[in-house]
Design a protein around this motif. Structure first.
Motif, PDB file in Angstrom:
ATOM      1  N   VAL A  45       5.015  18.911  15.066  1.00 42.58           N
ATOM      2  CA  VAL A  45       3.871  18.681  16.062  1.00 42.58           C
ATOM      3  C   VAL A  45       2.528  18.100  15.285  1.00 42.58           C
ATOM      4  O   VAL A  45       2.154  17.126  16.022  1.00 42.58           O
ATOM      5  CB  VAL A  45       3.425  20.013  16.833  1.00 42.58           C
ATOM      6  N   ILE A  46       2.174  18.458  14.175  1.00 43.64           N
ATOM      7  CA  ILE A  46       1.104  17.887  13.508  1.00 43.64           C
ATOM      8  C   ILE A  46       1.362  16.469  13.048  1.00 43.64           C
ATOM      9  O   ILE A  46       0.682  15.517  13.278  1.00 43.64           O
ATOM     10  CB  ILE A  46       0.970  18.900  12.248  1.00 43.64           C
ATOM     11  N   GLN A  47       2.766  16.194  12.380  1.00 44.31           N
ATOM     12  CA  GLN A  47       3.237  14.844  12.257  1.00 44.31           C
ATOM     13  C   GLN A  47       3.051  13.867  13.598  1.00 44.31           C
ATOM     14  O   GLN A  47       2.749  12.894  13.489  1.00 44.31           O
ATOM     15  CB  GLN A  47       4.517  14.878  11.759  1.00 44.31           C
ATOM     16  N   ALA A  48       3.803  14.599  14.611  1.00 46.08           N
ATOM     17  CA  ALA A  48       3.704  13.623  16.011  1.00 46.08           C
ATOM     18  C   ALA A  48       2.310  13.330  16.465  1.00 46.08           C
ATOM     19  O   ALA A  48       2.015  12.205  16.945  1.00 46.08           O
ATOM     20  CB  ALA A  48       4.392  14.362  17.099  1.00 46.08           C
ATOM     21  N   LEU A  49       1.378  14.381  16.236  1.00 48.13           N
ATOM     22  CA  LEU A  49      -0.041  13.996  16.645  1.00 48.13           C
ATOM     23  C   LEU A  49      -0.701  13.125  15.927  1.00 48.13           C
ATOM     24  O   LEU A  49      -1.499  12.151  16.300  1.00 48.13           O
ATOM     25  CB  LEU A  49      -0.741  15.350  16.787  1.00 48.13           C
ATOM     26  N   ALA A  50      -0.197  13.004  14.582  1.00 49.34           N
ATOM     27  CA  ALA A  50      -0.838  12.023  13.482  1.00 49.34           C
ATOM     28  C   ALA A  50      -0.310  10.756  13.854  1.00 49.34           C
ATOM     29  O   ALA A  50      -0.937   9.761  13.899  1.00 49.34           O
ATOM     30  CB  ALA A  50      -0.379  12.326  12.085  1.00 49.34           C
ATOM     31  N   ASN A  51       0.950  10.450  14.279  1.00 56.74           N
ATOM     32  CA  ASN A  51       1.454   9.312  14.804  1.00 56.74           C
ATOM     33  C   ASN A  51       0.890   8.607  15.966  1.00 56.74           C
ATOM     34  O   ASN A  51       0.857   7.405  16.283  1.00 56.74           O
ATOM     35  CB  ASN A  51       2.829   9.537  14.839  1.00 56.74           C
ATOM     36  N   ALA A  52       0.439   9.661  16.936  1.00 60.65           N
ATOM     37  CA  ALA A  52       0.149   9.393  18.053  1.00 60.65           C
ATOM     38  C   ALA A  52      -1.303   8.638  18.194  1.00 60.65           C
ATOM     39  O   ALA A  52      -1.552   7.875  18.753  1.00 60.65           O
ATOM     40  CB  ALA A  52       0.254  10.566  19.020  1.00 60.65           C
ATOM     41  N   ALA A  53      -2.126   8.849  17.098  1.00 64.15           N
ATOM     42  CA  ALA A  53      -3.259   8.214  17.137  1.00 64.15           C
ATOM     43  C   ALA A  53      -2.920   6.655  16.922  1.00 64.15           C
ATOM     44  O   ALA A  53      -4.072   6.013  17.325  1.00 64.15           O
ATOM     45  CB  ALA A  53      -3.960   8.565  15.760  1.00 64.15           C
ATOM     46  N   ILE A  61      -1.355  10.238  25.623  1.00 68.99           N
ATOM     47  CA  ILE A  61      -1.199  11.430  26.533  1.00 68.99           C
ATOM     48  C   ILE A  61       0.176  12.251  26.734  1.00 68.99           C
ATOM     49  O   ILE A  61       0.075  13.260  26.685  1.00 68.99           O
ATOM     50  CB  ILE A  61      -1.733  10.940  28.129  1.00 68.99           C
ATOM     51  N   ALA A  62       1.061  11.223  26.827  1.00 65.01           N
ATOM     52  CA  ALA A  62       2.658  11.967  26.759  1.00 65.01           C
ATOM     53  C   ALA A  62       2.734  12.669  25.466  1.00 65.01           C
ATOM     54  O   ALA A  62       3.354  13.777  25.670  1.00 65.01           O
ATOM     55  CB  ALA A  62       3.559  10.721  26.809  1.00 65.01           C
ATOM     56  N   GLU A  63       2.352  12.264  24.442  1.00 69.05           N
ATOM     57  CA  GLU A  63       2.467  12.719  22.944  1.00 69.05           C
ATOM     58  C   GLU A  63       1.819  14.141  23.269  1.00 69.05           C
ATOM     59  O   GLU A  63       2.122  15.187  22.692  1.00 69.05           O
ATOM     60  CB  GLU A  63       2.212  12.026  21.899  1.00 69.05           C
ATOM     61  N   TYR A  64       0.560  14.148  23.634  1.00 69.99           N
ATOM     62  CA  TYR A  64      -0.290  15.210  23.566  1.00 69.99           C
ATOM     63  C   TYR A  64       0.309  16.290  24.506  1.00 69.99           C
ATOM     64  O   TYR A  64       0.272  17.509  24.157  1.00 69.99           O
ATOM     65  CB  TYR A  64      -1.790  14.883  24.004  1.00 69.99           C
ATOM     66  N   GLU A  65       0.718  16.031  25.678  1.00 67.74           N
ATOM     67  CA  GLU A  65       1.540  16.883  26.496  1.00 67.74           C
ATOM     68  C   GLU A  65       2.704  17.631  25.977  1.00 67.74           C
ATOM     69  O   GLU A  65       2.764  18.870  25.919  1.00 67.74           O
ATOM     70  CB  GLU A  65       1.623  16.246  27.862  1.00 67.74           C
ATOM     71  N   ALA A  66       3.660  16.689  25.261  1.00 67.90           N
ATOM     72  CA  ALA A  66       4.611  17.281  24.529  1.00 67.90           C
ATOM     73  C   ALA A  66       4.269  18.177  23.494  1.00 67.90           C
ATOM     74  O   ALA A  66       4.791  19.390  23.388  1.00 67.90           O
ATOM     75  CB  ALA A  66       5.478  16.035  23.966  1.00 67.90           C
ATOM     76  N   ALA A  67       3.324  17.829  22.723  1.00 70.69           N
ATOM     77  CA  ALA A  67       2.781  18.822  21.629  1.00 70.69           C
ATOM     78  C   ALA A  67       2.305  20.177  22.296  1.00 70.69           C
ATOM     79  O   ALA A  67       2.773  21.063  21.726  1.00 70.69           O
ATOM     80  CB  ALA A  67       1.416  18.148  20.934  1.00 70.69           C
ATOM     81  N   HIS A  68       1.470  19.981  23.367  1.00 75.01           N
ATOM     82  CA  HIS A  68       1.116  21.244  23.916  1.00 75.01           C
ATOM     83  C   HIS A  68       2.236  22.180  24.541  1.00 75.01           C
ATOM     84  O   HIS A  68       1.942  23.176  23.955  1.00 75.01           O
ATOM     85  CB  HIS A  68       0.339  20.967  25.066  1.00 75.01           C
ATOM     86  N   SER A  69       3.417  21.603  25.091  1.00 74.65           N
ATOM     87  CA  SER A  69       4.358  22.301  25.405  1.00 74.65           C
ATOM     88  C   SER A  69       5.163  22.879  24.303  1.00 74.65           C
ATOM     89  O   SER A  69       5.491  24.097  24.218  1.00 74.65           O
ATOM     90  CB  SER A  69       5.293  21.231  26.421  1.00 74.65           C
TER      91      SER A  69
END
Length: 81
Positions: A45-53, A61-69
């Motif tokens: 999740v941390i890596q996905a959030l870094a890539n989402a930037a 938004i879709a990445e943040y929702e997936a990370a939250h889930s």
């Protein structure tokens, strides 16, 4: 006798000031020895959030929702053990 107030008039809008998006920085103090959180799902999740930037806002938004889930599911699993 009190004067009767006139119709409400909202204040004039101020100048537009763009807001910078938040930056995602690695949490160096919260990581365990050797880097990472110590939990593979959280690290992903941390890596996905870094890539989402680098994504457009609507894709972020879709990445943040997936990370939250994922984080909610991970916490639920930890709570059950």
């Amino acid at each position: 006798m009190h004067p009767v107030p006139g119709p409400y008039r909202p204040p004039a809008p101020g100048p537009f000031r763009p807001v910078s998006p938040p930056t995602v920085e690695p949490a160096s103090e919260a990581t365990v020895e050797g880097g990472g959180s110590g939990h593979p799902a959280v690290d992903a999740v941390i890596q996905a959030l870094a890539n989402a930037a680098d994504l457009p806002p609507r894709d972020q938004i879709a990445e943040y929702e997936a990370a939250h889930s994922t984080l909610q599911e991970t916490l639920a699993t930890i709570d059950q053990s």
